[in-house]
Design a protein around this motif. Structure first.
Motif, PDB file in Angstrom:
ATOM      1  N   LYS A   9       0.791  -1.226   0.000  1.00 53.21           N
ATOM      2  CA  LYS A   9       0.000   0.000   0.000  1.00 53.21           C
ATOM      3  C   LYS A   9       0.827   1.281   0.000  1.00 53.21           C
ATOM      4  O   LYS A   9       0.373   2.332  -0.452  1.00 53.21           O
ATOM      5  CB  LYS A   9      -0.956  -0.013   1.191  1.00 53.21           C
ATOM      6  CG  LYS A   9      -2.020  -1.107   1.076  1.00 53.21           C
ATOM      7  CD  LYS A   9      -3.032  -1.037   2.207  1.00 53.21           C
ATOM      8  CE  LYS A   9      -4.109  -2.101   2.039  1.00 53.21           C
ATOM      9  NZ  LYS A   9      -5.126  -2.046   3.102  1.00 53.21           N
ATOM     10  N   LYS A  10       2.037   1.211   0.515  1.00 50.29           N
ATOM     11  CA  LYS A  10       2.858   2.425   0.592  1.00 50.29           C
ATOM     12  C   LYS A  10       3.618   2.701  -0.699  1.00 50.29           C
ATOM     13  O   LYS A  10       4.174   3.787  -0.870  1.00 50.29           O
ATOM     14  CB  LYS A  10       3.850   2.308   1.748  1.00 50.29           C
ATOM     15  CG  LYS A  10       3.196   2.184   3.131  1.00 50.29           C
ATOM     16  CD  LYS A  10       2.391   3.417   3.497  1.00 50.29           C
ATOM     17  CE  LYS A  10       1.779   3.287   4.889  1.00 50.29           C
ATOM     18  NZ  LYS A  10       0.930   4.473   5.223  1.00 50.29           N
ATOM     19  N   MET A  11       3.667   1.716  -1.599  1.00 51.42           N
ATOM     20  CA  MET A  11       4.395   1.902  -2.853  1.00 51.42           C
ATOM     21  C   MET A  11       3.556   2.702  -3.846  1.00 51.42           C
ATOM     22  O   MET A  11       2.321   2.686  -3.806  1.00 51.42           O
ATOM     23  CB  MET A  11       4.761   0.548  -3.463  1.00 51.42           C
ATOM     24  CG  MET A  11       5.852  -0.199  -2.724  1.00 51.42           C
ATOM     25  SD  MET A  11       6.323  -1.748  -3.566  1.00 51.42           S
ATOM     26  CE  MET A  11       7.254  -1.088  -4.962  1.00 51.42           C
ATOM     27  N   LYS A  12       4.236   3.367  -4.770  1.00 55.11           N
ATOM     28  CA  LYS A  12       3.546   4.059  -5.847  1.00 55.11           C
ATOM     29  C   LYS A  12       3.172   3.048  -6.927  1.00 55.11           C
ATOM     30  O   LYS A  12       3.846   2.031  -7.112  1.00 55.11           O
ATOM     31  CB  LYS A  12       4.434   5.154  -6.421  1.00 55.11           C
ATOM     32  CG  LYS A  12       4.678   6.299  -5.445  1.00 55.11           C
ATOM     33  CD  LYS A  12       5.553   7.379  -6.063  1.00 55.11           C
ATOM     34  CE  LYS A  12       5.759   8.529  -5.078  1.00 55.11           C
ATOM     35  NZ  LYS A  12       6.631   9.586  -5.637  1.00 55.11           N
ATOM     36  N   VAL A  13       2.098   3.356  -7.643  1.00 63.30           N
ATOM     37  CA  VAL A  13       1.560   2.429  -8.627  1.00 63.30           C
ATOM     38  C   VAL A  13       2.612   2.014  -9.645  1.00 63.30           C
ATOM     39  O   VAL A  13       2.822   0.821  -9.904  1.00 63.30           O
ATOM     40  CB  VAL A  13       0.335   3.058  -9.337  1.00 63.30           C
ATOM     41  CG1 VAL A  13      -0.058   2.229 -10.564  1.00 63.30           C
ATOM     42  CG2 VAL A  13      -0.836   3.186  -8.382  1.00 63.30           C
ATOM     43  N   GLY A  14       3.287   2.991 -10.253  1.00 63.26           N
ATOM     44  CA  GLY A  14       4.264   2.686 -11.298  1.00 63.26           C
ATOM     45  C   GLY A  14       5.389   1.805 -10.809  1.00 63.26           C
ATOM     46  O   GLY A  14       5.718   0.790 -11.435  1.00 63.26           O
ATOM     47  N   GLU A  15       5.993   2.167  -9.674  1.00 66.26           N
ATOM     48  CA  GLU A  15       7.120   1.383  -9.172  1.00 66.26           C
ATOM     49  C   GLU A  15       6.671   0.000  -8.723  1.00 66.26           C
ATOM     50  O   GLU A  15       7.425  -0.979  -8.835  1.00 66.26           O
ATOM     51  CB  GLU A  15       7.831   2.126  -8.042  1.00 66.26           C
ATOM     52  CG  GLU A  15       7.020   2.334  -6.777  1.00 66.26           C
ATOM     53  CD  GLU A  15       7.797   3.113  -5.716  1.00 66.26           C
ATOM     54  OE1 GLU A  15       8.938   3.524  -5.991  1.00 66.26           O
ATOM     55  OE2 GLU A  15       7.241   3.301  -4.608  1.00 66.26           O
ATOM     56  N   HIS A  16       5.433  -0.083  -8.218  1.00 67.43           N
ATOM     57  CA  HIS A  16       4.914  -1.380  -7.799  1.00 67.43           C
ATOM     58  C   HIS A  16       4.753  -2.311  -8.996  1.00 67.43           C
ATOM     59  O   HIS A  16       5.159  -3.489  -8.957  1.00 67.43           O
ATOM     60  CB  HIS A  16       3.574  -1.201  -7.103  1.00 67.43           C
ATOM     61  CG  HIS A  16       3.170  -2.361  -6.240  1.00 67.43           C
ATOM     62  ND1 HIS A  16       3.479  -3.660  -6.550  1.00 67.43           N
ATOM     63  CD2 HIS A  16       2.463  -2.428  -5.070  1.00 67.43           C
ATOM     64  CE1 HIS A  16       3.003  -4.469  -5.626  1.00 67.43           C
ATOM     65  NE2 HIS A  16       2.379  -3.742  -4.711  1.00 67.43           N
ATOM     66  N   LEU A  17       4.196  -1.798 -10.097  1.00 73.15           N
ATOM     67  CA  LEU A  17       3.995  -2.622 -11.284  1.00 73.15           C
ATOM     68  C   LEU A  17       5.327  -3.024 -11.911  1.00 73.15           C
ATOM     69  O   LEU A  17       5.475  -4.149 -12.405  1.00 73.15           O
ATOM     70  CB  LEU A  17       3.115  -1.882 -12.295  1.00 73.15           C
ATOM     71  CG  LEU A  17       1.631  -1.780 -11.908  1.00 73.15           C
ATOM     72  CD1 LEU A  17       0.881  -0.881 -12.884  1.00 73.15           C
ATOM     73  CD2 LEU A  17       0.981  -3.159 -11.856  1.00 73.15           C
ATOM     74  N   VAL A  18       6.297  -2.125 -11.891  1.00 73.07           N
ATOM     75  CA  VAL A  18       7.628  -2.471 -12.394  1.00 73.07           C
ATOM     76  C   VAL A  18       8.234  -3.589 -11.549  1.00 73.07           C
ATOM     77  O   VAL A  18       8.827  -4.542 -12.064  1.00 73.07           O
ATOM     78  CB  VAL A  18       8.558  -1.238 -12.413  1.00 73.07           C
ATOM     79  CG1 VAL A  18      10.007  -1.653 -12.690  1.00 73.07           C
ATOM     80  CG2 VAL A  18       8.096  -0.236 -13.458  1.00 73.07           C
TER      81      VAL A  18
END
Length: 301
Positions: free
Chosen positions: A86-95
């Motif tokens: 939950k604390k990660m940003k969407v883009g970095e999480h998907l990468v």
């Protein structure tokens, strides 16, 4: 050819048998329903297929080969419980999720940008997961599941938290993935969705396989010799033949229960002889929901 084949798969947790000698095949390029009530053994099967846990006995074949670690790269698994940080940003999480599937950073970013553009969510890249609604998180999880172009896709309640518009969006992408050659295992408690999109199903309960086959064949197998008649005039329908009984009539529609030895042509002949005018006539097949309830209830009794 089968993308996935389970042969006599059995799994114990202590003395509890979660899967009991289960065998079925998922045809390549199909949408396949994995059904069962809570505690039926579905989650254990999924964990075995994804190699999270091992079966105690039996054989798992993927693309005709015995299951091995390398098959992880061609499988996409979207669990019912959202597995997002939950604390990660969407883009970095998907990468991050794409890198776990052996995509390089550049290739991962390009594929993610493609899918975010397709879903019209490019402005979500720098949002934190916790800022998104449940439905928005579900779309992110879907992208994370398919970003590496898996050949075998396992979707557990993929429409959870989605409104009708976004449900249709995901449904369309499931069809598109199938058309491109992906095989999809679809697990849900919503039987109307199963009936709409699945070609074949298995039904498990208490760790055992209850049903296995094409949806249309299973509905035919459990038909109850009932017919729907749409009348031209709103009058009480009187058939006067012991082989047929009117069990329900509302306005211009009547439901007829036929004797097991009577056929549709017999009923039509009786209607014609009695000069009963009808606008439509069809056999009523049980829904997958009705069959599910009936079979699971029998298994518990």
């Amino acid at each position: 050819m089968a993308i996935l084949s389970l042969q006599n798969v059995t799994k114990y947790y202590g003395t509890y048998k979660a899967n009991d000698n289960i065998s079925f095949e998922v045809p390549e390029g199909s949408i396949f329903g994995l059904l069962g009530p809570n505690g039926a053994g579905k989650s254990t099967l999924i964990r075995i297929i994804t190699n999270i846990i091992a079966a105690d006995s039996g054989t798992i074949l993927i693309n005709g080969e015995k299951q091995r670690e390398a098959h992880h790269a061609i499988i996409g698994y979207m669990p019912e419980e959202r597995g997002l940080y939950k604390k990660m940003k969407v883009g970095e999480h998907l990468v991050y999720l794409a890198r776990l599937k052996n995509l390089g950073s550049k290739g991962a970013k390009a594929k993610i940008e493609f899918w975010m553009d397709r879903f019209a969510i490019t402005d979500w890249w720098d949002k934190k997961i916790e800022e998104l609604s449940k439905g928005m998180q579900q779309k992110i999880q879907f992208i994370g599941t398919i970003v590496h172009d898996p050949k075998l896709l396992i979707l557990d309640e993929p429409f959870s938290g989605l409104d009708p518009i976004n449900s249709n969006l995901i449904k369309d992408e499931i069809y598109n993935l199938k058309e491109k050659g992906a095989s999809i295992i679809f697990s849900t408690h919503r039987m109307e969705q199963v009936e709409e999109i699945c070609e074949e199903i298995v039904l498990v309960n208490h760790g055992k396989l209850l049903l296995n086959g094409k949806v249309k064949d299973i509905r035919q197998r459990f038909k109850k010799h009932r017919f729907s008649i749409h009348l031209e005039n709103d009058i009480p329908l009187m058939i006067g033949d012991g082989r047929f009984q009117v069990i329900q009539q509302t306005h211009l529609e009547a439901i007829i229960q036929a004797d097991e030895n009577a056929h549709a042509n017999d009923l039509l002949k009786v209607l014609v002889e009695k000069e009963i005018n009808i606008n439509a006539f069809h056999e009523v097949l049980p829904s997958i929901n009705d069959i599910f309830i009936d079979q699971v209830t029998k298994a518990y009794s």
